[in-house]
Design a protein around this motif. Structure first.
Motif, PDB file in Angstrom:
ATOM      1  N   LEU A  69      63.412 -12.202 -16.452  1.00 56.73           N
ATOM      2  CA  LEU A  69      62.943 -12.393 -15.352  1.00 56.73           C
ATOM      3  C   LEU A  69      61.962 -13.904 -14.774  1.00 56.73           C
ATOM      4  O   LEU A  69      61.941 -15.211 -14.821  1.00 56.73           O
TER       5      LEU A  69
ATOM      6  N   TYR B 231      62.595 -16.784 -17.604  1.00 60.04           N
ATOM      7  CA  TYR B 231      62.861 -18.364 -16.746  1.00 60.04           C
ATOM      8  C   TYR B 231      62.608 -18.694 -15.663  1.00 60.04           C
ATOM      9  O   TYR B 231      63.400 -20.631 -14.997  1.00 60.04           O
TER      10      TYR B 231
ATOM     11  N   ALA C  84      59.793 -21.156 -16.755  1.00 62.66           N
ATOM     12  CA  ALA C  84      61.173 -22.424 -17.095  1.00 62.66           C
ATOM     13  C   ALA C  84      61.838 -23.132 -16.628  1.00 62.66           C
ATOM     14  O   ALA C  84      61.419 -24.907 -16.917  1.00 62.66           O
ATOM     15  N   PHE C  85      61.810 -22.680 -15.380  1.00 63.10           N
ATOM     16  CA  PHE C  85      62.688 -23.588 -14.532  1.00 63.10           C
ATOM     17  C   PHE C  85      61.951 -24.376 -13.570  1.00 63.10           C
ATOM     18  O   PHE C  85      61.786 -25.399 -13.824  1.00 63.10           O
TER      19      PHE C  85
ATOM     20  N   ALA D 144      55.370 -19.929 -18.510  1.00 65.01           N
ATOM     21  CA  ALA D 144      56.543 -18.836 -19.437  1.00 65.01           C
ATOM     22  C   ALA D 144      56.947 -18.251 -21.300  1.00 65.01           C
ATOM     23  O   ALA D 144      57.423 -17.937 -21.678  1.00 65.01           O
TER      24      ALA D 144
ATOM     25  N   THR E   2      67.246 -23.012 -24.368  1.00 56.06           N
ATOM     26  CA  THR E   2      67.039 -21.717 -23.920  1.00 56.06           C
ATOM     27  C   THR E   2      68.052 -21.375 -23.514  1.00 56.06           C
ATOM     28  O   THR E   2      68.630 -19.674 -24.009  1.00 56.06           O
ATOM     29  N   ILE E   3      69.410 -21.947 -22.958  1.00 56.76           N
ATOM     30  CA  ILE E   3      70.561 -22.087 -22.843  1.00 56.76           C
ATOM     31  C   ILE E   3      71.185 -20.870 -23.500  1.00 56.76           C
ATOM     32  O   ILE E   3      71.040 -19.916 -24.238  1.00 56.76           O
TER      33      ILE E   3
ATOM     34  N   SER F 161      69.548 -16.957 -24.677  1.00 54.19           N
ATOM     35  CA  SER F 161      70.213 -16.879 -23.735  1.00 54.19           C
ATOM     36  C   SER F 161      71.468 -15.789 -23.705  1.00 54.19           C
ATOM     37  O   SER F 161      71.846 -15.490 -23.962  1.00 54.19           O
TER      38      SER F 161
END
Length: 129
Positions: free
Chosen positions: A19, A22, A25-26, A56, A114-115, A118
């Motif tokens: 978490l 993420y 990274a966001f 990250a 990254t998406i 995931s």
């Protein structure tokens, strides 16, 4: 056989680490996208983006090092899925640019990877259950 508290603690720590990956990274993505909007804050926003990206990366490495053999196999397959998906996407965008489509920002590639990573984690963890 009852659940061992150590395993639950380890699983919670791994989820928290992922978490945090993420989240940072966001933050990095948001800071980089705000650079064009606020040119007067360019240097602080870029510094914030670099620090968030470094955090990250550290959380990602911490997550990957805490894996056992089965989880490493899942991560390997998820990374392979992300790499090939990004490769196909980049090739398709390059092909469509010949016909006048707009180029994709370079920031889209790490976000896409990254998406896809995931999605690969979800798919392959379901497969190995």
């Amino acid at each position: 056989m009852p659940q061992q508290p150590f395993q639950d603690e380890l699983a919670n720590r791994r989820k928290t680490t992922l978490l945090r990956f993420y989240l940072f990274a966001f933050f990095s993505l948001i800071a980089i996208s705000l650079v064009g909007t606020f040119p007067s804050f360019r240097v602080p926003l870029l510094a914030l983006a670099i620090v968030a990206a470094a955090a990250a990366i550290l959380f990602l490495l911490r997550f990957l090092r805490s894996n056992d053999e089965r989880e490493r196999q899942i991560n390997y397959r998820a990374l392979t899925f992300a790499f090939t998906g990004t490769l196909f996407f980049s090739a398709a965008i390059g092909f469509f640019q010949r016909f006048g489509f707009h180029p994709v920002s370079w920031l889209g590639i790490p976000a896409l990877m990254t998406i896809l990573w995931s999605i690969g984690l979800i798919l392959y963890s379901w497969r190995y259950r």
